[in-house]
Design a protein around this motif. Structure first.
Motif, PDB file in Angstrom:
ATOM      1  N   LYS A   1       0.831  -1.206   0.000  1.00 37.46           N
ATOM      2  CA  LYS A   1       0.000   0.000   0.000  1.00 37.46           C
ATOM      3  C   LYS A   1       0.862   1.251   0.000  1.00 37.46           C
ATOM      4  O   LYS A   1       0.606   2.196  -0.763  1.00 37.46           O
ATOM      5  CB  LYS A   1      -0.920  -0.022   1.227  1.00 37.46           C
ATOM      6  CG  LYS A   1      -1.887   1.134   1.310  1.00 37.46           C
ATOM      7  CD  LYS A   1      -2.783   0.997   2.530  1.00 37.46           C
ATOM      8  CE  LYS A   1      -3.751   2.162   2.642  1.00 37.46           C
ATOM      9  NZ  LYS A   1      -4.637   2.035   3.843  1.00 37.46           N
TER      10      LYS A   1
ATOM     11  N   PRO B   1      -0.653  -2.379  -6.334  1.00 40.63           N
ATOM     12  CA  PRO B   1      -1.933  -3.071  -6.174  1.00 40.63           C
ATOM     13  C   PRO B   1      -1.738  -4.581  -6.180  1.00 40.63           C
ATOM     14  O   PRO B   1      -0.890  -5.111  -6.897  1.00 40.63           O
ATOM     15  CB  PRO B   1      -2.740  -2.618  -7.394  1.00 40.63           C
ATOM     16  CG  PRO B   1      -1.707  -2.280  -8.421  1.00 40.63           C
ATOM     17  CD  PRO B   1      -0.517  -1.754  -7.665  1.00 40.63           C
TER      18      PRO B   1
ATOM     19  N   LYS C   1      -8.578  -4.809  -1.704  1.00 45.61           N
ATOM     20  CA  LYS C   1      -9.130  -3.484  -1.458  1.00 45.61           C
ATOM     21  C   LYS C   1      -8.126  -2.563  -0.778  1.00 45.61           C
ATOM     22  O   LYS C   1      -8.028  -1.378  -1.107  1.00 45.61           O
ATOM     23  CB  LYS C   1     -10.393  -3.601  -0.604  1.00 45.61           C
ATOM     24  CG  LYS C   1     -11.099  -2.277  -0.348  1.00 45.61           C
ATOM     25  CD  LYS C   1     -12.361  -2.479   0.489  1.00 45.61           C
ATOM     26  CE  LYS C   1     -13.059  -1.151   0.747  1.00 45.61           C
ATOM     27  NZ  LYS C   1     -14.286  -1.339   1.571  1.00 45.61           N
ATOM     28  N   GLN C   2      -7.364  -3.103   0.163  1.00 43.02           N
ATOM     29  CA  GLN C   2      -6.391  -2.285   0.887  1.00 43.02           C
ATOM     30  C   GLN C   2      -5.329  -1.704  -0.039  1.00 43.02           C
ATOM     31  O   GLN C   2      -4.750  -0.652   0.260  1.00 43.02           O
ATOM     32  CB  GLN C   2      -5.705  -3.126   1.967  1.00 43.02           C
ATOM     33  CG  GLN C   2      -6.572  -3.473   3.151  1.00 43.02           C
ATOM     34  CD  GLN C   2      -5.764  -4.186   4.216  1.00 43.02           C
ATOM     35  OE1 GLN C   2      -4.809  -3.638   4.761  1.00 43.02           O
ATOM     36  NE2 GLN C   2      -6.127  -5.422   4.499  1.00 43.02           N
ATOM     37  N   THR C   3      -5.046  -2.384  -1.134  1.00 43.76           N
ATOM     38  CA  THR C   3      -3.961  -1.954  -2.028  1.00 43.76           C
ATOM     39  C   THR C   3      -4.479  -1.383  -3.347  1.00 43.76           C
ATOM     40  O   THR C   3      -3.716  -1.223  -4.295  1.00 43.76           O
ATOM     41  CB  THR C   3      -3.029  -3.136  -2.325  1.00 43.76           C
ATOM     42  OG1 THR C   3      -3.780  -4.191  -2.940  1.00 43.76           O
ATOM     43  CG2 THR C   3      -2.390  -3.661  -1.054  1.00 43.76           C
ATOM     44  N   ASP C   4      -5.799  -1.087  -3.418  1.00 40.16           N
ATOM     45  CA  ASP C   4      -6.412  -0.563  -4.650  1.00 40.16           C
ATOM     46  C   ASP C   4      -6.308  -1.552  -5.810  1.00 40.16           C
ATOM     47  O   ASP C   4      -6.224  -1.149  -6.973  1.00 40.16           O
ATOM     48  CB  ASP C   4      -5.795   0.787  -5.050  1.00 40.16           C
ATOM     49  CG  ASP C   4      -6.168   1.895  -4.088  1.00 40.16           C
ATOM     50  OD1 ASP C   4      -7.263   1.827  -3.507  1.00 40.16           O
ATOM     51  OD2 ASP C   4      -5.352   2.818  -3.902  1.00 40.16           O
TER      52      ASP C   4
ATOM     53  N   LYS D   1      -7.962  -5.466  -7.333  1.00 44.35           N
ATOM     54  CA  LYS D   1      -9.295  -6.037  -7.538  1.00 44.35           C
ATOM     55  C   LYS D   1      -9.275  -7.493  -7.118  1.00 44.35           C
ATOM     56  O   LYS D   1      -8.236  -8.161  -7.188  1.00 44.35           O
ATOM     57  CB  LYS D   1      -9.734  -5.914  -9.001  1.00 44.35           C
ATOM     58  CG  LYS D   1     -10.056  -4.491  -9.433  1.00 44.35           C
ATOM     59  CD  LYS D   1     -10.640  -4.458 -10.841  1.00 44.35           C
ATOM     60  CE  LYS D   1     -11.029  -3.042 -11.247  1.00 44.35           C
ATOM     61  NZ  LYS D   1     -11.630  -3.003 -12.611  1.00 44.35           N
TER      62      LYS D   1
ATOM     63  N   HIS E   1      -5.247  -3.042 -15.042  1.00 46.93           N
ATOM     64  CA  HIS E   1      -4.022  -2.396 -14.572  1.00 46.93           C
ATOM     65  C   HIS E   1      -3.548  -1.324 -15.538  1.00 46.93           C
ATOM     66  O   HIS E   1      -2.939  -0.331 -15.123  1.00 46.93           O
ATOM     67  CB  HIS E   1      -2.935  -3.450 -14.379  1.00 46.93           C
ATOM     68  CG  HIS E   1      -1.771  -2.961 -13.576  1.00 46.93           C
ATOM     69  ND1 HIS E   1      -1.875  -2.584 -12.254  1.00 46.93           N
ATOM     70  CD2 HIS E   1      -0.462  -2.771 -13.910  1.00 46.93           C
ATOM     71  CE1 HIS E   1      -0.695  -2.194 -11.813  1.00 46.93           C
ATOM     72  NE2 HIS E   1       0.168  -2.282 -12.795  1.00 46.93           N
TER      73      HIS E   1
END
Length: 599
Positions: free
Chosen positions: A177, A182, A204-207, A209, A230
């Motif tokens: 993060k 991601p 979700k924490q790292t943007d 999917k 991406h």
């Protein structure tokens, strides 16, 4: 969090001074050329525990990873692979893809993966972060793709606990993060025990999917979605067909001349034949200079390079009753830019005018046809509350226009997103604030006029001297940095021939020829051995370029190796010229490495 060297710190210091004292002499980000498509540094992390034998009996996951690799460009994208159980089973360091042969190397590595007992997701994610931290290109778009089939399964004899694994995974995710990496997760749910929520939270924490599926047959489609997402592209579905033993035709529309690549993936359980016809009605050889072809047991991939605008015809012959899925992913030479917003500080009720437009190679596009089917919105995020609002923008034919009225005394982030059926683009986020607007207003007192004494101030000699000294220091610093950068980026020539002997069995590996041209500044022996875990102690052997096409090897913590049968201390460095041979004994793994330098 990529590795920061001493030279990087010095560069940051000097450029910070430049930004402070000469802000207008540096080019803005908006002025930089942005037409080049982003390159990827991807690490594919795959669970190779025995439970995958049930989740993915046909090893479709391997096929999906190979298709992902085939979709990448051969102009500098990098891919690494981490195969894990409750430990790292095999690992492939980031390999820069420069040719189809490099892709074959990666795919052969995937085919050689074996399975083992137990599972610990934290082990795989942590190692993927190490790979990116050690050798990712800061100018590339880093990403991690995690393929797992369920919850952790620890070896009871190891003493490992879920709490320990969760803590390690949390640290790795926080690092990702912080570094803007991601993590895309793919969950195989064949036995119904998949922990979807945990994988979704990780992404979700790292943007990133998160995807999940009950069948491995969906994996090629999912990897296509991840590749497209991406790079801010879209998968364009082509109607599925059922093979009948004859050629069936579909239309591939290349919408404009800004398409750099068209990736056509054809997924089927049995091999297919293809014929390609360009918009002029001419049959195009497959493969050829402009059409690359990659095949596997479950897919074929056609990559059209700078294809002509118009309707292409793809003819596909599949086995009778075999389902054939076709997807299309375009890669564009396009970016979306936002006109600079005049002020960063506003008050409640102020209206901000928005103007965004497409660019190619840093220049606004004159081609209005590209805008025909595009829609754009302004995305406003309230940084105080987390609320997001979308405002539709007008398509004027060569730009997107609109406005936003400040709703409250908060901080906001503005992004414009434009999209059509085959791609989307977003502008760089712009932050504005209304919190200091009240203090910036008028206080009701007039500004005093300068007195005669103030008008008669003497010439600021000391100020000029100080500025002169600052400029001299900056020039000296720039000269020093240039010398250091040249040293850091100095290249290598030649190659190293590597052989490894197992001292327990006395067996010797076949010679491996490692070209050194891809390395700059320095590299360690562990990198050359592709980060094999059992040879980790070779990290301490560092190579740097020397004069007259020579290389220098030294050991960080002191150490010896053998040259011409004699032990040599390399703590201060040993120079190798063409034809020199050295022997590196490894105490921890009972192996001996033989190196020969060829120029």
């Amino acid at each position: 969090m990529f590795r920061t060297t001493k030279i990087t710190l010095r560069l940051l210091l000097v450029f910070s001074l430049l930004l402070i004292y000469f802000p207008h002499s540096l080019p803005s980000a908006d002025a930089a050329g942005t037409g080049q498509t982003s390159q990827i540094d991807a690490v594919l992390v795959v669970d190779v525990s025995n439970s995958m034998n049930k989740s993915d009996t046909g090893k479709i996951g391997n096929e999906a990873m190979k298709m992902f690799i085939d979709m990448l460009s051969t102009k500098g994208d990098k891919v690494g692979i981490v195969a894990y159980t409750d430990k790292i089973e095999r690992e492939k360091a980031l390999l820069e893809i420069k040719s189809p042969a490099d892709k074959e190397d990666l795919k052969q590595f995937i085919d050689g993966l074996n399975r083992g007992p137990y599972t610990d997701i934290a082990v795989g994610v942590r190692e993927a972060m190490k790979v990116l931290q050690n050798s990712a290109d800061p100018n590339h778009e880093p990403m991690i793709v995690l393929l797992a089939d369920g919850n952790n399964d620890f070896n009871k004899n190891s003493g490992r606990t879920q709490s320990e694994s969760d803590k390690e995974l949390s640290q790795a995710v926080q690092e990702a993060k912080d570094a803007g990496i991601p993590i895309y997760t793919i969950g195989l749910n064949a036995d119904g025990k998949l922990n979807k929520e945990a994988l979704a939270d990780l992404a979700k924490q790292t943007d990133g999917k998160s995807f999940s599926t009950n069948t491995a047959d969906d994996l090629p489609q999912i990897l296509s979605e991840i590749f497209a997402s991406h790079l801010k592209l879209k998968v364009v579905p082509i109607p599925s067909m059922t093979g009948n033993g004859k050629f069936q035709e579909v239309t591939i529309n290349v919408p404009n001349a800004n398409v750099l690549e068209a990736n056509i993936s054809i997924m089927s359980s049995k091999p297919v034949e293809t014929v390609l016809v360009d918009p002029n009605g001419t049959e195009v050889a497959v493969p050829s200079d402009k059409v690359l072809l990659s095949k596997s047991k479950s897919y074929s991939l056609l990559k059209l390079l700078t294809p002509a605008e118009g309707d292409w015809k793809l003819k596909v012959k599949g086995a009778s009753k075999d389902k054939i899925d076709i997807n299309l992913v375009f890669n564009y030479d396009l970016e979306l830019d936002l006109d600079p917003i005049p002020s960063k500080t506003y008050k409640k009720g102020d209206k901000i005018d928005i103007l965004a437009y497409l660019t190619s190679n840093g220049q606004k596009l004159p081609n209005t046809e590209l805008y025909t089917n595009m829609n754009a919105v302004l995305i406003v995020k309230d940084l105080d509350t987390g609320d997001t609002e979308e405002i539709k923008l007008n398509n004027t034919g060569d730009s997107f226009e609109g406005s936003y009225s400040i709703a409250d005394k908060h901080d906001y982030e503005l992004v414009v997103r434009a999209e059509e059926k085959s791609f989307y683009r977003e502008t760089e986020p712009v932050k504005i604030s209304t919190k200091s607007a009240s203090s910036a207003g008028s206080t009701g007192t007039s500004t005093p006029k300068p007195t005669d004494v103030e008008k008669a101030k003497p010439f600021p000699v000391m100020t000029v001297v100080i500025w002169a000294l600052i400029i001299i220091v900056l020039l000296i610093a720039a000269f020093v940095i240039m010398r250091m950068v040249r040293k850091e980026n100095k290249g290598f020539v030649g190659q190293l021939v590597i052989e490894i002997r197992d001292e327990n069995t006395n067996e010797k590996s076949f010679p491996q020829y490692k070209k050194l041209g891809a390395f700059k500044g320095k590299f360690n022996l562990h990198q050359l051995l592709q980060l094999a875990p059992e040879l980790k102690e070779t990290e301490g052997f560092i190579f740097t370029p020397g004069p007259n096409d020579r290389i220098i090897i030294r050991s960080q913590g002191g150490g010896t190796l053998e040259k011409s049968g004699r032990a040599v201390d390399i703590s201060k460095g040993l120079e190798l010229k063409g034809g020199d041979r050295i022997t590196v004994p490894l105490n921890q793994s009972d192996k001996t490495i033989f190196l020969e330098y060829l120029v």
